[in-house]
Write an enzyme that holds these catalytic residues in place. Structure first.
Site, PDB file in Angstrom:
ATOM      1  N   LYS A   1       0.855  -1.191   0.000  1.00 51.35           N
ATOM      2  CA  LYS A   1       0.000   0.000   0.000  1.00 51.35           C
ATOM      3  C   LYS A   1       0.887   1.236   0.000  1.00 51.35           C
ATOM      4  CE  LYS A   1      -1.800   2.794   2.788  1.00 51.35           C
ATOM      5  NZ  LYS A   1      -1.691   4.048   2.009  1.00 51.35           N
TER       6      LYS A   1
ATOM      7  N   ARG B   1      -0.389   9.821  -1.157  1.00 53.50           N
ATOM      8  CA  ARG B   1       0.045  11.102  -1.730  1.00 53.50           C
ATOM      9  C   ARG B   1       1.037  10.921  -2.875  1.00 53.50           C
ATOM     10  NH1 ARG B   1       0.635  14.604   3.763  1.00 53.50           N
ATOM     11  NH2 ARG B   1       1.465  12.718   4.694  1.00 53.50           N
TER      12      ARG B   1
ATOM     13  N   CYS C   1      13.632  10.842   7.102  1.00 51.26           N
ATOM     14  CA  CYS C   1      13.616  10.387   8.495  1.00 51.26           C
ATOM     15  C   CYS C   1      15.025  10.405   9.067  1.00 51.26           C
ATOM     16  CB  CYS C   1      13.036   8.991   8.583  1.00 51.26           C
ATOM     17  SG  CYS C   1      13.976   7.863   7.582  1.00 51.26           S
TER      18      CYS C   1
END
Ligand code: NAD
Length: 520
Positions: free
Chosen positions: A195, A199, A303
């Protein structure tokens, strides 16, 4: 509408790749080797963050479509599991070559949907491609231990696939993060449900098509689009054995708890606040360039972005120079020549960056470089923010929260020890770096800092994928990391087999033995 520079690339992507849209059409799902349009009544817009142009619409996959995708992955599992390791390895070899060949197309899709610069988008693909390259070595890495443990008795280990596994991805690395899991999950014999972030679905659709061209059989990889409802369907479906998640703390905690309560194996990589210590003995030029690159690259939406610099002692005097370097960075659309950083993902993200940056003013900090009012001349409607540098301390919002934008927090410290203490008190533990020319200082940092991925004169110390992702503390939930040996462990179940093959004429015990063997 899209810029002329983007338009040509958008048309090219849409014309070449079956599952994508870049002109306001529909992103398809990929199920049973087919690109199919969802019948959903619920669609989410995919917006170009540089212009707000509508690129595509992503479905919230319906329950029956989701059920069909999982059923398909489950049906594909027995044959894929029986495909020889060498056969699965061949798919990885082909996928490796195809990803390299079509890297520019994937990068174009990433720039359109995510906004990062084209050069950076190629890096996004490359870092995923490297996981495929490691998966190509599966015939060595999956080799297991075997030992004669007693007379005529051997034990060997097997790592077996789990079945159907799922991967739920964030927006910031549209290619890399799907590729953290697709190679490791499939080469070990699992089938999967991917998935993408709602966006940035385009890169995943292209990658799915490349997997098909590489010879991955129908049903081995299925891509279902959607947001919260689709995520919850993944967490609840008993046929899905494991979930790999990368994204925010909130979604990660939800998925971790819901998935594990349903008996699944879950690994979740979450938010971060990566600190670096700037020592006064560092090579100033190298350190300041490294810090500016790592803080503002990808508009701070990595990140492993460096979001806090702890300036120790006299290194505090270098901060004005860091400000000057940050000012030199060009903020513009990702396809523009010379652009160093693009927009952030959404108007909401931009608002959050601006608010958190400004929060230092009322909390006793200071804004040293203010990018809040930046308007990109070429893209006045985009979600652009310029680089900001703020001075703050732990306890202030700008320090405590993950800003996920181009704002660098400066914290002052008197000593290395104080710097290490600040890092270790932070709830996150993804990565941390130090700039120094002193080996003893570096060693002390290495031994005492609790974050999981350390850089010594390396600003973004993401290990190459032969190693595992090793973020820790509040930056992860679950015990087994992504890719590398950890990835193999995550996507396989360890089984040990102990065999006794003793010739018929050997003396066999005449009485049943009820004691634990003493191995004497
Ligand atoms: P996000 O959590 O908003 O979205 C990630 C995924 O979770 C998406 O697929 C989304 O559809 C789903 N999701 C979002 N909210 C949900 C909810 N309430 N319930 C169920 N599912 C939900 O994250 P993002 O904004 O796309 O990504 C940015 C975040 O990801 C940052 O916090 C960043 O630090 C983190 N990140 C971490 C790593 C890492 O390795 N530690 C890598 C990349 C990004």
């Amino acid at each position: 509408s899209l810029s002329p520079l983007a338009l040509a690339r958008a048309k090219d992507v849409e014309a070449k790749w079956r599952g994508t849209s870049t002109s306001g059409g529909y992103t398809l799902n990929y199920v049973d080797g087919q690109f199919v349009k969802s019948n959903s009544a619920k669609w989410l817009d995919v917006i170009d963050p540089s212009t707000q142009a509508l690129l595509s619409r992503v479905p919230e996959t319906t329950p029956s479509e989701f059920d069909a995708a999982v059923a398909n992955a489950q049906a594909a599992f027995p044959a894929w599991r029986e495909t020889s390791l060498l056969g699965r390895q061949q798919v990885m070899f082909k996928l490796q070559a195809l990803l390299r060949e079509h890297m520019d197309d994937i990068a174009n899709s990433i720039v359109l949907e995510q906004g990062k610069t084209f050069a950076d988008a190629k890096g996004d693909v490359l870092r995923g491609l490297q996981v495929v390259e490691v998966a190509c070595g599966i015939t060595s890495t999956l080799m297991e231990d075997r030992m004669e443990v007693s007379k005529d008795m051997d034990t060997h280990a097997r790592k077996e696939p789990l079945g159907v596994v799922a991967s739920i991805c964030p927006f910031n690395f549209p290619a890399m993060i799907g590729l953290w899991t697709i190679p490791m999950a499939t080469v070990t014999g699992n089938t999967m449900i991917l998935k993408p972030s709602e966006r940035v679905p385009g890169a995943s659709m292209i990658i799915a098509e490349l997997c098909e061209r590489a010879g991955m059989p129908k049903g081995v990889l299925n891509v279902v689009n959607g947001a919260v409802d689709t995520v919850n369907a993944i967490c609840d479906d008993p046929r899905i054995k494991a979930i790999s998640f990368v994204g925010s703390d909130r979604a990660g905690a939800h998925i971790y708890h819901r998935g594990t309560q349903n008996g699944k194996r879950v690994q979740a990589n979450l938010g971060a606040k990566n600190h670096c210590i700037l020592m006064p003995d560092a090579n100033k030029n190298f350190a300041l360039n490294s810090i500016a690159g790592a803080a503002f690259g990808a508009a701070g939406q990595r990140c492993m972005a460096l979001s806090v610099v702890i300036a120790v002692g006299e290194a505090q005097q270098w901060i004005p120079e860091l400000v000057e370097r940050a000012k030199q960075l060009k903020v513009s659309g990702g396809f523009e020549e010379g652009s160093d950083l693009g927009p952030v993902i959404s108007p909401q993200a931009r608002k959050r960056v601006i608010e958190l940056t400004g929060s230092v003013e009322s909390e006793g900090g200071q804004i040293l470089l203010d990018g809040r009012d930046y308007v990109c001349p070429e893209y006045p409607n985009g979600n652009f923010v310029g680089p900001s540098i703020v001075e703050a301390t732990p306890g202030m919002q700008a320090y405590d929260q993950e800003i996920f934008g181009p704002t660098l927090v400066v914290v002052k410290a008197d000593s290395l020890e104080q710097g290490i203490e600040i890092i270790n008190k932070n709830r996150y533990g993804n990565g941390s770096a130090i700039f120094t020319t002193n080996g003893a200082t570096a060693r002390k940092f290495e031994k005492n800092v609790g974050a999981g991925q350390l850089g010594i004169n390396v600003p973004v110390p993401v290990p190459l994928p032969m190693f595992a992702w090793s973020g820790n503390k509040g930056s992860v939930m679950g015990d087994i990391g992504f890719y590398g040996k950890s990835g193999l462990n995550f996507f396989t179940q360890l089984k040990t087999v102990t065999t006794l093959w003793r010739s018929q004429d050997a003396a066999l015990s005449e009485k049943a033995s009820v004691n634990m063997p003493t191995m004497s």
